[in-house]
Enzyme design. Structure first.
Site, PDB file in Angstrom:
ATOM      1  N   ASP A 224       0.861  -1.181   0.000  1.00 42.96           N
ATOM      2  CA  ASP A 224       0.000   0.000   0.000  1.00 42.96           C
ATOM      3  C   ASP A 224       0.897   1.230   0.000  1.00 42.96           C
ATOM      4  O   ASP A 224       1.746   1.386   0.886  1.00 42.96           O
ATOM      5  CB  ASP A 224      -0.894   0.026   1.247  1.00 42.96           C
ATOM      6  CG  ASP A 224      -1.985  -1.022   1.196  1.00 42.96           C
ATOM      7  OD1 ASP A 224      -2.223  -1.585   0.118  1.00 42.96           O
ATOM      8  OD2 ASP A 224      -2.600  -1.292   2.252  1.00 42.96           O
TER       9      ASP A 224
ATOM     10  N   ASP B 210     -13.557  -4.900  -1.920  1.00 42.43           N
ATOM     11  CA  ASP B 210     -13.524  -4.814  -0.459  1.00 42.43           C
ATOM     12  C   ASP B 210     -14.928  -5.129   0.038  1.00 42.43           C
ATOM     13  O   ASP B 210     -15.884  -4.438  -0.316  1.00 42.43           O
ATOM     14  CB  ASP B 210     -13.117  -3.412   0.005  1.00 42.43           C
ATOM     15  CG  ASP B 210     -11.739  -3.011  -0.502  1.00 42.43           C
ATOM     16  OD1 ASP B 210     -10.881  -3.900  -0.635  1.00 42.43           O
ATOM     17  OD2 ASP B 210     -11.522  -1.810  -0.756  1.00 42.43           O
TER      18      ASP B 210
END
Length: 255
Positions: free
Chosen positions: A11, A130
């Site tokens: 990330d 997600d």
């Protein structure tokens, strides 16, 4: 049987690799290229760069990272974050990435999946999802905007639509497990894999090597994505693959 993939995820925020819990509390853990090169040496099967603030940043920042990564890594590179148009796909792939991962943009414009798979091939198109279990336990909702916005979409309906539009694989993150290190969400993974035939990558919740062994033993997922386990040096990818091999899980090994 195809080898199972071990995939470290980086990330990226402001050009640095960060890690948090349940999508918040981010900590800086280093330079993305140096970290990715370490994973390359450890026989990672691919690496994911996810620019978590790409919507707010200049695109040139991630382009430079992609170009550096493509020139210095020998393993496939997947890039996601802030992709909205087919031109974004072109830029990322022309910069040297092997796959493009889309999340919010796919929900806002599902035809982008079809456009990209028609132009670049299904192997280039990853739909990242997600998802979180509903409070009433009736199923799973799909979220966007870094997990801040519930779309109201049902997870199973959405993965079926993604497959029909030409997604090459699904990168499925359990928001309930993300960063908790409590293990992958086996139930959610099996529910999705029973609904689609394209590859599914497990993400969210990996805390130790056994969690990766378990997800391959208890589901038919094609790969396992992890961050904290590798970023903090608690296990190497070689160690994970050695343990998988002991459990007769097919993995690609350094010779």
């Amino acid at each position: 049987m195809l080898a199972k993939r071990i995939i470290p995820c980086l990330d990226i925020k402001d050009g640095k690799v960060v890690k948090g819990v349940n999508f918040v509390g981010l900590k800086d853990v280093g330079d993305p290229i140096e970290i990715a090169k370490r994973y390359d040496e450890q026989c990672a099967d691919e690496v994911v760069f996810l620019d978590i603030t790409a919507t707010y940043e200049e695109r040139d920042i991630i382009r430079e990272l992609i170009q550096r990564g493509a020139s210095e890594l020998s393993i496939p590179l997947t890039v996601g974050g802030g992709i909205r148009t087919i031109d974004d796909f072109r830029m990322i792939l022309s910069s040297g990435a092997d796959k493009v991962s889309i999340n919010s943009a796919a929900i806002k414009n599902p035809q982008l999946i079809k456009q990209a798979s028609d132009e670049f091939g299904v192997q280039c198109v990853v739909v990242a999802i997600d998802a979180k279990k509903r409070d009433d336990k009736s199923g799973y909702d799909v979220y966007i905007a870094g997990g801040r916005q519930n779309t109201g979409l049902d997870l199973i309906q959405w993965v079926k639509q993604c497959e029909s539009l030409g997604a090459g694989e699904i990168l499925l993150t359990s928001m309930d497990r993300d960063g908790t290190r409590d293990g992958f969400d086996i139930d959610m993974l099996n529910t999705v894999m029973n609904a689609v035939s394209i590859p599914v990558i497990a993400s969210g919740g990996c805390g130790d090597i056994q969690d990766i062994v378990d997800v391959f033993k208890k589901t038919n997922c094609d790969g396992a994505l992890a961050a904290s386990l590798f970023h903090y040096g608690e296990a190497t990818i070689d160690q994970v693959k050695e343990e998988c091999a002991k459990h007769s899980i097919p993995v690609r090994r350094n010779i």
